[in-house]
Design a protein around this motif. Structure first.
Motif, PDB file in Angstrom:
ATOM      1  N   SER A  98       0.922  -1.330   0.009  1.00  0.00           N
ATOM      2  CA  SER A  98      -0.194  -0.125  -0.143  1.00  0.00           C
ATOM      3  C   SER A  98       0.917   1.203   0.064  1.00  0.00           C
ATOM      4  N   VAL A  99       0.362   2.219  -0.365  1.00  0.00           N
ATOM      5  CA  VAL A  99       1.005   3.632  -0.445  1.00  0.00           C
ATOM      6  C   VAL A  99       0.349   4.609   0.434  1.00  0.00           C
ATOM      7  N   LEU A 100       1.478   5.170   1.373  1.00  0.00           N
ATOM      8  CA  LEU A 100       0.661   6.409   2.014  1.00  0.00           C
ATOM      9  C   LEU A 100       1.247   7.530   1.284  1.00  0.00           C
ATOM     10  N   SER A 101      -0.105   8.373   1.044  1.00  0.00           N
ATOM     11  CA  SER A 101       0.113   9.706   0.432  1.00  0.00           C
ATOM     12  C   SER A 101      -0.201  11.054   1.213  1.00  0.00           C
ATOM     13  N   VAL A 102      -0.149  12.018   0.609  1.00  0.00           N
ATOM     14  CA  VAL A 102      -0.431  13.461   1.183  1.00  0.00           C
ATOM     15  C   VAL A 102      -1.808  13.613   1.161  1.00  0.00           C
ATOM     16  N   LEU A 103      -2.204  14.569   0.265  1.00  0.00           N
ATOM     17  CA  LEU A 103      -3.543  15.200   0.378  1.00  0.00           C
ATOM     18  C   LEU A 103      -4.494  14.252  -0.400  1.00  0.00           C
ATOM     19  N   ALA A 138      -3.667   0.113   6.527  1.00  0.00           N
ATOM     20  CA  ALA A 138      -3.402  -0.559   5.411  1.00  0.00           C
ATOM     21  C   ALA A 138      -2.943  -1.907   5.245  1.00  0.00           C
ATOM     22  N   VAL A 139      -2.197  -2.189   6.544  1.00  0.00           N
ATOM     23  CA  VAL A 139      -1.857  -3.546   7.147  1.00  0.00           C
ATOM     24  C   VAL A 139      -3.038  -4.145   7.382  1.00  0.00           C
ATOM     25  N   ASN A 140      -3.782  -3.589   8.672  1.00  0.00           N
ATOM     26  CA  ASN A 140      -4.849  -4.405   9.305  1.00  0.00           C
ATOM     27  C   ASN A 140      -6.112  -4.678   8.664  1.00  0.00           C
ATOM     28  N   GLU A 141      -6.465  -3.376   7.507  1.00  0.00           N
ATOM     29  CA  GLU A 141      -7.718  -3.501   6.990  1.00  0.00           C
ATOM     30  C   GLU A 141      -7.639  -4.042   5.441  1.00  0.00           C
ATOM     31  N   ALA A 185      -0.077  10.779  11.619  1.00  0.00           N
ATOM     32  CA  ALA A 185      -0.892  10.300  10.435  1.00  0.00           C
ATOM     33  C   ALA A 185      -0.531   9.229   9.668  1.00  0.00           C
ATOM     34  N   LEU A 186       0.790   9.205   9.510  1.00  0.00           N
ATOM     35  CA  LEU A 186       1.460   8.100   8.723  1.00  0.00           C
ATOM     36  C   LEU A 186       1.352   6.739   9.603  1.00  0.00           C
ATOM     37  N   ILE A 187       1.515   6.910  10.637  1.00  0.00           N
ATOM     38  CA  ILE A 187       1.204   5.679  11.580  1.00  0.00           C
ATOM     39  C   ILE A 187      -0.044   5.057  11.327  1.00  0.00           C
ATOM     40  N   GLU A 188      -1.137   6.239  11.477  1.00  0.00           N
ATOM     41  CA  GLU A 188      -2.492   5.896  11.536  1.00  0.00           C
ATOM     42  C   GLU A 188      -2.994   5.209  10.173  1.00  0.00           C
ATOM     43  N   GLN A 189      -2.633   5.752   9.153  1.00  0.00           N
ATOM     44  CA  GLN A 189      -3.033   5.164   7.684  1.00  0.00           C
ATOM     45  C   GLN A 189      -2.032   3.939   7.575  1.00  0.00           C
TER      46      GLN A 189
END
Length: 246
Positions: A112-117, A168-171, A160-164
């Motif tokens: 998964s990719v963690l992005s900005v806006l 991404a990992v769990n869901e 915010a990165l940790i939350e998302q």
């Protein structure tokens, strides 16, 4: 070996973070040159930003040819100007998004990719498809924060990165996380500890791939698609025109 890393935006604090990450992973004999163009936006979050930044990227590649660079890295997860930069040189040119996805496919079945806006997600979705990774990408998650906000408030950005990342990992079932912004390099170590899956920043794999290509003597094909531009009249951009249309 001399590798030029181009941060397509004009925020030098981010360029310095990128340089430090690159120097931490490169071979002892590799010289890292990290730059921001003299023209372009302060951050890249939409299509206008991306297209405006591409001119600066090409300009820095042209300068790099005179500086004796052996390879180039575009340090923005949108890989702006990547194809144009490959026309401007026969040296290897790597984008950090393409490099991260290439490595991710080797070490995990899904990423998964963690992005900005939120608005930036479509741009990342398009890259995933363009690089043949549709079946590997479980999600592109947005933090909802602007690029420069991560520098102004790193604690908020990391949270915010940790939350998302956890979602991404769990869901979503991601088994590897790609950081969808070069400015996220400062968070790699913390995220690796928090998320329990490999976290790739893009800059690091791009550096190692660039070193490998140079050592193998691999260059950009100039047979057809990436050959140097045809000579023609171009208005404005005088320095760039002189470098391209020889």
């Amino acid at each position: 070996m001399k590798i030029k890393i181009i941060n397509p935006n004009t925020t030098w604090d981010m360029t310095e973070s990128i340089r430090k990450m690159a120097e931490s992973v490169c071979d002892p004999g590799t010289e890292i040159i990290a730059v921001s163009p003299t023209i372009g936006p302060a951050s890249i979050e939409g299509y206008v930003d991306e297209y405006m930044s591409a001119i600066g990227v090409v300009d820095e590649v042209i300068k790099g040819e005179k500086e004796g660079c052996d390879a180039y890295i575009i340090a923005c997860f949108g890989d702006p100007g990547l194809e144009a930069a490959r026309e401007a040189t026969d040296k290897p040119v790597l984008g950090i998004a393409e490099s991260a996805m290439t490595v991710a496919k080797v070490i995990a079945p899904y990423f998964s990719v963690l992005s900005v806006l939120d608005r930036s997600r479509k741009m990342t979705d398009d890259l995933v498809i363009a690089y043949g990774c549709r079946d590997y990408c479980r999600s592109v998650r947005s933090t909802g924060l602007e690029v420069l906000e991560f520098g102004r408030n790193p604690e908020k950005g990391l949270a915010a990165l940790i939350e998302q990342g956890k979602k991404a990992v769990n869901e979503d079932g991601a088994e590897c996380i790609l950081l969808g912004c070069a400015g996220f390099v400062d968070f790699v170590e913390a995220l690796n500890k928090e998320l329990g899956v490999p976290v790739l920043d893009g800059v690091s794999p791009a550096v190692k791939l660039a070193e490998a290509y140079v050592k193998l003597g691999i260059k950009t094909s100039k047979v057809n698609t990436y050959k140097y531009p045809e000579k023609k009249e171009v208005l404005g951009f005088e320095r760039i025109k002189e470098g391209l249309y020889l």
